[in-house]
Design an enzyme around this catalytic site. Structure first.
Site, PDB file in Angstrom:
ATOM      1  N   GLU A 185     -11.907  -6.722  -3.927  1.00  0.00           N
ATOM      2  CA  GLU A 185     -11.563  -6.635  -2.510  1.00  0.00           C
ATOM      3  C   GLU A 185     -10.415  -5.645  -2.430  1.00  0.00           C
ATOM      4  O   GLU A 185      -9.300  -5.938  -2.824  1.00  0.00           O
ATOM      5  CB  GLU A 185     -11.171  -8.014  -1.959  1.00  0.00           C
ATOM      6  N   CYS A 222      -5.826  -6.803   5.219  1.00  0.00           N
ATOM      7  CA  CYS A 222      -6.872  -5.850   4.827  1.00  0.00           C
ATOM      8  C   CYS A 222      -7.835  -5.592   5.979  1.00  0.00           C
ATOM      9  O   CYS A 222      -8.477  -4.539   6.022  1.00  0.00           O
ATOM     10  CB  CYS A 222      -7.613  -6.352   3.592  1.00  0.00           C
TER      11      CYS A 222
END
Length: 457
Positions: free
Chosen positions: A175, A209
């Site tokens: 990720e 994010c």
């Protein structure tokens, strides 16, 4: 474990406030997400039991089961020091793995407390003797990424590495961040669009994010959206995250403050136009003190960066393709000869990003939403709201430079499938329905059918 987290909810939230500058509401919400994660993976354990099914031939059964990888290495970010580690830790444990977590050096205490709570829960549940044997099932490494993290990746004997391990041929999920964008069409309510954009860009001071980085607004509404958005962010109070009146806290560190400042400077140098903000509060010009509602101490100390808007007419601008990890919004526009062409142009601009984690389309028209859903190159797509938020039980992850693999949905990422066949027929045969007696039975049946239909002719 869930009970332990509930008991220390307040103190644990306070630790996150002290370490990372989160607001009270975000810190408490993160503790709740960790509790929810525990219960989610508690329910997932039943998937480890396996599934029986019949096979193509008689006297044969199939068992499809999940097996743990063994030892997993997880490397966790500083912006969600409790929620994201919980995804990895409780998934790994529910799947029968041991896990070693590399803590972010900016927020080491939160993960240490979580490790302590897990080991205490094991001791309370199993007693000291069995707990002692399981003391290594969850461990924490501390240190900087370029030293401790590098050694862990290159020399550790892990069966699943959750960062970079391709050259060691280890299974891996990544990720790696994103560059979330909103496509705004002119049929959507502007006040709602502004509200969604402010939450997505300024929540956690833009340090997510999935935080909003760019808005592509249709040319018929871009001017009004800009005006209303700036008016809204001018009212966001900046200050101590422990103060209930604060809407935006600081960035996590001086290093992060310098990175955001540098990214904004480069975007402006490449032709971006500063609409609002664009500087650390400590370096703000005198006029900004009457324009930006910040607590008195925030002007002199702390890592505060106000909400910032940059208008980029050049789609190649730095801010349109790089993740400035702070409350910085890059505004651009799109148009077309008709509404359908306009939508396709907007989705094309969104897809030009090298990232593909979370994006959003704000429209009330179902056909436009469906076309965007089909064409958007992204791991997560929101229709009718901003780019932030994730739900347990649903896959979280992206495409392109945003990473590989998914987390949060279940045990798929921390286990592998094992297929077992039990054949009790007694004679060698093919796996498919090709055993001699089966073939003979089918032939006899077809002959009998032919004779009944055609009279033996």
């Amino acid at each position: 474990m869930a009970e332990s987290l509930h008991e220390v909810r307040g103190p644990l939230a306070w630790v996150m406030i002290q370490e990372g500058g989160k607001l009270w509401k975000w810190a408490e919400a993160e503790v709740q997400e960790a509790i929810d994660t525990v219960w989610h993976y508690h329910g997932e354990i039943s998937r480890m039991y396996g599934r029986f099914s019949r096979c193509q031939v008689p006297d044969k059964l199939s068992i499809t089961m999940r097996e743990p990888y063994g030892v997993i290495l997880g490397i966790t970010p500083w912006n969600f020091p409790l929620a994201v580690p919980s995804w990895k830790i409780f998934a790994a444990l529910a799947g029968g793995n041991a896990i070693v977590m590399k803590a972010a050096e900016q927020t080491p205490t939160t993960l240490s407390i979580l490790c302590y709570l897990v080991l205490c829960a094991i001791a309370d549940e199993l007693g000291p003797t069995r707990a002692e044997r399981l003391a290594g099932v969850f461990q924490v490494l501390h240190g900087r990424g370029e030293t401790v993290g590098k050694v862990a990746l290159e020399e550790g004997d892990y069966d699943k590495v959750m960062l970079i391990a391709g050259r060691r041929r280890k299974p891996v999920s990544l990720e790696l961040g994103g560059h979330a964008a909103i496509v705004l069409l002119d049929d959507f309510d502007l006040d709602r669009a502004v509200a969604e954009a402010v939450v997505a860009n300024c929540g956690d001071s833009g340090q997510r994010c999935v935080s909003l980085r760019a808005v592509f607004a249709q040319d018929t509404v871009v001017d009004e959206f800009r005006r209303r958005y700036v008016e809204r962010i001018k009212g966001l109070r900046i200050g101590n995250p422990a103060d209930p009146a604060t809407v935006m806290g600081p960035l996590v560190s001086e290093e992060q403050l310098e990175r955001v400042e540098s990214g904004v400077a480069r975007a402006l140098a490449e032709g971006g136009e500063r609409v609002y903000g664009g500087f650390p509060l400590k370096k703000a010009p005198g006029a900004a003190r009457t324009e930006i509602p910040a607590a008195p101490e925030a002007w002199e100390r702390g890592y505060f960066f106000p909400p910032t808007v940059i208008e980029a007419r050049d789609p190649a601008n730095y801010a349109m393709h790089h993740e400035i990890f702070g409350p910085v919004l890059c505004l651009s526009t799109f148009g077309g000869r008709n509404r359908e062409e306009a939508l396709l142009n907007a989705v094309r601009l969104m897809n030009e990003s090298r990232y593909g984690l979370s994006n959003a389309v704000l429209t009330n028209q179902l056909d436009f939403a469906m076309k965007a859903m089909e064409r958007a190159k992204t791991g997560i797509l929101y229709i009718g709201r901003g780019t932030t938020g994730a739900e347990l039980g649903k896959p979280f992850g992206g495409v392109k430079d945003s990473g590989h693999g998914r987390e949060g949905a279940g045990l798929d990422e921390v286990t592998y499938l094992k297929q077992v066949y039990i054949d009790y027929h007694g004679k060698p045969r093919m796996a498919q329905a090709g055993a001699d007696e089966v073939v003979q039975r089918l032939l006899q049946g077809s002959r009998a059918l032919g004779e009944s239909v055609f009279g033996g002719r």
